[in-house]
Design an enzyme around this catalytic site. Structure first.
Site, PDB file in Angstrom:
ATOM      1  N   HIS A 146      23.912  25.903  25.756  1.00 32.07           N
ATOM      2  CA  HIS A 146      22.904  25.094  25.074  1.00 32.07           C
ATOM      3  C   HIS A 146      23.138  23.618  25.334  1.00 32.07           C
ATOM      4  O   HIS A 146      23.570  22.882  24.460  1.00 32.07           O
ATOM      5  CB  HIS A 146      22.916  25.387  23.572  1.00 32.07           C
ATOM      6  CG  HIS A 146      22.159  26.617  23.249  1.00 32.07           C
ATOM      7  ND1 HIS A 146      22.687  27.652  22.536  1.00 32.07           N
ATOM      8  CD2 HIS A 146      20.902  26.994  23.594  1.00 32.07           C
ATOM      9  CE1 HIS A 146      21.784  28.617  22.452  1.00 32.07           C
ATOM     10  NE2 HIS A 146      20.704  28.250  23.081  1.00 32.07           N
ATOM     11  N   HIS A 176      27.091  34.859  26.420  1.00 29.28           N
ATOM     12  CA  HIS A 176      26.703  35.663  25.245  1.00 29.28           C
ATOM     13  C   HIS A 176      26.446  37.119  25.571  1.00 29.28           C
ATOM     14  O   HIS A 176      26.349  37.952  24.678  1.00 29.28           O
ATOM     15  CB  HIS A 176      25.375  35.131  24.674  1.00 29.28           C
ATOM     16  CG  HIS A 176      25.508  33.893  23.880  1.00 29.28           C
ATOM     17  ND1 HIS A 176      24.509  32.952  23.804  1.00 29.28           N
ATOM     18  CD2 HIS A 176      26.501  33.455  23.103  1.00 29.28           C
ATOM     19  CE1 HIS A 176      24.912  31.973  23.028  1.00 29.28           C
ATOM     20  NE2 HIS A 176      26.113  32.257  22.599  1.00 29.28           N
ATOM     21  N   GLU A 222      23.865  37.162  21.240  1.00 31.68           N
ATOM     22  CA  GLU A 222      25.130  37.910  21.316  1.00 31.68           C
ATOM     23  C   GLU A 222      25.031  39.209  20.506  1.00 31.68           C
ATOM     24  O   GLU A 222      25.426  40.285  20.968  1.00 31.68           O
ATOM     25  CB  GLU A 222      26.276  37.039  20.775  1.00 31.68           C
ATOM     26  CG  GLU A 222      27.597  37.784  20.745  1.00 31.68           C
ATOM     27  CD  GLU A 222      28.650  37.061  19.921  1.00 31.68           C
ATOM     28  OE1 GLU A 222      28.919  35.888  20.189  1.00 31.68           O
ATOM     29  OE2 GLU A 222      29.214  37.698  19.002  1.00 31.68           O
ATOM     30  N   CYS A 229      36.215  34.935  17.261  1.00 30.26           N
ATOM     31  CA  CYS A 229      36.790  34.035  18.265  1.00 30.26           C
ATOM     32  C   CYS A 229      37.113  32.707  17.586  1.00 30.26           C
ATOM     33  O   CYS A 229      36.281  32.165  16.850  1.00 30.26           O
ATOM     34  CB  CYS A 229      35.774  33.837  19.382  1.00 30.26           C
ATOM     35  SG  CYS A 229      36.161  32.442  20.406  1.00 30.26           S
ATOM     36  N   SER A 267      23.698  24.376  18.014  1.00 27.32           N
ATOM     37  CA  SER A 267      24.093  24.541  16.605  1.00 27.32           C
ATOM     38  C   SER A 267      25.561  24.198  16.399  1.00 27.32           C
ATOM     39  O   SER A 267      25.935  23.632  15.375  1.00 27.32           O
ATOM     40  CB  SER A 267      23.768  25.943  16.108  1.00 27.32           C
ATOM     41  OG  SER A 267      24.445  26.870  16.874  1.00 27.32           O
ATOM     42  N   SER A 308      29.601  23.610  24.164  1.00 34.14           N
ATOM     43  CA  SER A 308      28.702  23.672  25.322  1.00 34.14           C
ATOM     44  C   SER A 308      28.633  22.337  26.069  1.00 34.14           C
ATOM     45  O   SER A 308      27.751  22.131  26.885  1.00 34.14           O
ATOM     46  CB  SER A 308      27.310  24.105  24.856  1.00 34.14           C
ATOM     47  OG  SER A 308      26.923  23.389  23.705  1.00 34.14           O
TER      48      SER A 308
HETATM   49  S1  SF4 Z   1      35.260  31.942  23.960  1.00 34.40           S
HETATM   50 FE1  SF4 Z   1      34.436  32.458  21.919  1.00 34.40          FE
HETATM   51  S2  SF4 Z   1      32.775  30.995  21.548  1.00 34.40           S
HETATM   52 FE2  SF4 Z   1      33.236  30.956  23.723  1.00 34.40          FE
HETATM   53  S3  SF4 Z   1      31.819  32.426  24.636  1.00 34.40           S
HETATM   54 FE3  SF4 Z   1      33.706  33.543  24.213  1.00 34.40          FE
HETATM   55  S4  SF4 Z   1      33.395  34.417  22.196  1.00 34.40           S
HETATM   56 FE4  SF4 Z   1      31.845  32.841  22.437  1.00 34.40          FE
END
Ligand code: SF4
Length: 288
Positions: A41, A80, A132, A197, A226, A269
């Protein structure tokens, strides 16, 4: 002036890998190249991907057969991930598919499939409209998705069945613990998987710390991201002199003065190049 960077900021592991995949594919692949949805994003990153030869193809167009994909075209799946149906359509079209789904997202998907095969019902906590979540739950059958504890409490699930409980990777840890406590009290046979995560919470914690020790905080990120907006909120809570900007063109030098401690942070991002450009512009105009 002193510039202090947040201890954790910028691209997370999954996004970094997805963007690296795009650069690698751009160098090594001929023909038409697409990214499924926005790779991150961030408009600057999307523009950069267009500059190196990618177009964006939307999931809804693939599902409605409105895409222009042809056999042999290249398609990259972003961090995602995507749905079972979209992957099937892409395979049927015989495109050259690169799956840059983050390993943390993939692992949740694998657990969901394994647990359903073992006979468990699945409770999934997350936003059912988030790509996701849409992607993960599409690999199972009749998944019970709840946005939060309130929705779960209002459900009419049979609490004595065998459940496996999974969550969106970015679920707030405190909310997760509340849900876990509730499930342990009311669902006798629930197996709860903690697969959150840490990238989001680490960036928020680091921003909070930074905002407390600096005179001004510059949050770098897309105005529609976001996680970047959340970082601004966190910064503002400790330091009202906090601003969200997208790139160096939006940097207003009049908000700084020589004796300031300037804090810099960035959403998951935001690429390092944009952060550096902003930092260098400040350094170039003040004695740092
Ligand atoms: S590291 Fe975490 S925030 Fe980044 S894409 Fe993977 S799951 Fe999503």
């Amino acid at each position: 002036m002193e510039i202090i960077r947040a201890e954790k900021m910028g691209f997370c592991f999954g996004v970094k890998k997805a963007v690296e995949t795009c650069y690698k594919v751009a160098k090594t692949t001929n023909g038409k190249k697409y990214i499924l949805g926005m790779v991150v994003h961030n408009k600057d990153v999307v523009k950069e991907m267009e500059n190196i030869g990618f177009k964006v193809v939307e999931e809804k167009d693939i599902l409605q057969e409105k895409d222009n994909l042809e056999k042999g075209d290249t398609v990259i799946i972003r961090a995602h991930g995507t749905t079972y149906e979209v992957i099937k359509k892409l395979r049927d079209k015989e495109v050259n598919l690169y799956d840059a789904t983050c390993v943390f997202v993939d692992r949740i998907k694998e657990i969901l499939i394994e647990r359903q095969e073992e006979g468990d019902e699945i409770i999934f906590i997350g936003d059912k409209n988030h790509p996701e979540v849409k992607g993960i739950v599409s690999f199972g059958k009749n998944i019970n998705v709840f946005k939060n504890l309130e929705e779960l409490k209002g459900s009419s699930l049979n609490t004595s069945k065998n459940y496996s409980v999974l969550t969106q990777t970015t679920l707030n840890k405190e909310k997760f613990l509340e849900i876990k406590e509730y499930l342990q009290k009311h669902y006798s046979n629930a197996q709860i998987f903690d697969r959150i995560c840490g990238a989001t919470s680490e960036r928020q914690d680091a921003t909070k710390k930074l905002a407390k020790i600096t005179d001004i905080v510059i949050v770098i990120g897309d105005l529609n991201s976001s996680n970047s907006k959340k970082l601004l909120e966190v910064a503002l809570a400790s330091n009202p002199n906090s601003y969200l900007i997208q790139n160096e063109n939006e940097l207003d030098l009049s908000i700084f003065h020589e004796n300031m401690r300037v804090g810099i942070t960035a959403g998951a991002s935001t690429p390092e190049e944009i952060i550096k450009k902003i930092e260098n512009k400040i350094r170039g105009n003040f004695n740092v």
